[in-house]
Design a protein around this motif. Structure first.
Motif, PDB file in Angstrom:
ATOM      1  N   ASP A 289      23.268   0.334 -84.003  1.00 45.68           N
ATOM      2  CA  ASP A 289      23.685   1.352 -83.040  1.00 45.68           C
ATOM      3  C   ASP A 289      24.292   0.744 -81.769  1.00 45.68           C
TER       4      ASP A 289
ATOM      5  N   ARG B   9      27.907   1.637 -80.971  1.00 38.06           N
ATOM      6  CA  ARG B   9      28.056   3.040 -80.578  1.00 38.06           C
ATOM      7  C   ARG B   9      27.749   3.225 -79.104  1.00 38.06           C
TER       8      ARG B   9
ATOM      9  N   GLY C 287      20.509   5.934 -75.664  1.00 43.49           N
ATOM     10  CA  GLY C 287      20.228   6.197 -77.064  1.00 43.49           C
ATOM     11  C   GLY C 287      19.099   7.202 -77.119  1.00 43.49           C
TER      12      GLY C 287
ATOM     13  N   ILE D 168      20.133   8.676 -81.632  1.00 37.39           N
ATOM     14  CA  ILE D 168      19.640   7.534 -82.409  1.00 37.39           C
ATOM     15  C   ILE D 168      18.384   7.972 -83.146  1.00 37.39           C
TER      16      ILE D 168
ATOM     17  N   ALA E 279      24.070   9.293 -85.746  1.00 39.74           N
ATOM     18  CA  ALA E 279      22.824   8.554 -85.791  1.00 39.74           C
ATOM     19  C   ALA E 279      22.536   8.100 -87.193  1.00 39.74           C
ATOM     20  N   ARG E 280      21.791   6.979 -87.263  1.00 40.04           N
ATOM     21  CA  ARG E 280      21.473   6.437 -88.589  1.00 40.04           C
ATOM     22  C   ARG E 280      20.003   6.649 -88.874  1.00 40.04           C
TER      23      ARG E 280
END
Length: 254
Positions: free
Chosen positions: A105, A108, A121, A206, A253-254
């Motif tokens: 992240d 980003r 985040g 996030i 977001a992952r």
């Protein structure tokens, strides 16, 4: 060295430090050829400082700041921010060293800083979340952010999070001598003071994960400190200017 600097505070993170450094370096390199990882170690008795020194010898982009003892997360970050500014950083990131924050992240956050002064985040905007926590820990965390947001009158959804990207001018403007809190309170205070100073704050989603190894450094004392210091922070800064907040960004977001 100019470019983005990532500040990693450590205390007894021997099991996590080398893997996290190996994970963050390529992410920073994907954004800028000039980048630095600064490990700020508080004389960890488990050998974290020695591992950091070895990594610094192996990687030109890694530096180590050794401190005499455990003085708290807030003081560690301020020491790291000061070193990064002295080193010419244009962006300064902070994150946990235990994989609670996903290294992938990082680009980003840096990308979002192109039109923001402080990027957060965020677990609590659309697309964000938490993995591996019990329901009562989730409730406590959300409640803490809601409490701080309500008392301070600031529309930030994740005030207690520790995954951030500051533009240099934010850290140059804030008076570190006025920062009193530690732990969660430190995260709240830095974001609030930046917003009150007129800087533009953006949240991007996030997913936060429970630490991979080792023990959490947060305890009931640190959580309690955040509770009583939030009203004190509002009182001390009641004459400040309007906060410049941007709408939270969704997706990604992952």
């Amino acid at each position: 060295m100019p470019g983005p600097w990532l500040v990693l505070p450590t205390y007894n993170e021997a099991a996590n430090l080398e893997p996290i450094v190996d994970a963050v370096l390529p992410q920073l390199a994907s954004v800028s050829a000039d980048h630095t990882v600064l490990v700020v170690d508080d004389s960890s008795p488990d050998g974290t400082g020695e591992i950091a020194d070895r990594l610094a010898a192996e990687h030109e982009a890694v530096q180590v700041l050794h401190r005499a003892g455990k003085e708290g997360l807030g003081r560690a970050y301020i020491a790291g921010f000061t070193r990064a500014i002295e080193g010419g950083a244009d962006l300064v990131l902070e994150m946990d060293a235990d994989f609670s924050h996903d290294p992938t992240d990082i680009p980003r956050l840096i990308e979002a800083a192109s039109d923001a002064d402080l990027v957060l985040g965020s677990r609590y905007v659309q697309g964000g979340g938490v993995a591996g926590w019990t329901w009562h820990r989730r409730t406590l965390s959300r409640g803490g952010s809601w409490y701080a947001r309500t008392i301070l009158g600031i529309d930030v959804h994740d005030l207690t999070g520790g995954f951030k990207c500051f533009r240099r001018r934010v850290l140059e403007t804030l008076d570190f001598e006025e920062i009193h809190a530690d732990g969660y309170g430190f995260q709240i205070e830095m974001t609030y003071r930046a917003a009150r100073a007129g800087f533009r704050v953006v949240e991007i989603p996030i997913v936060f994960h429970d630490r991979r190894a080792g023990e959490s450094k947060m305890d009931t004392r640190i959580a309690a400190e955040a509770v009583w210091k939030v009203p004190a922070l509002r009182w001390r800064t009641r004459g400040g200017g309007p906060a410049q907040l941007a709408a939270p960004r969704s997706g990604g977001a992952r």
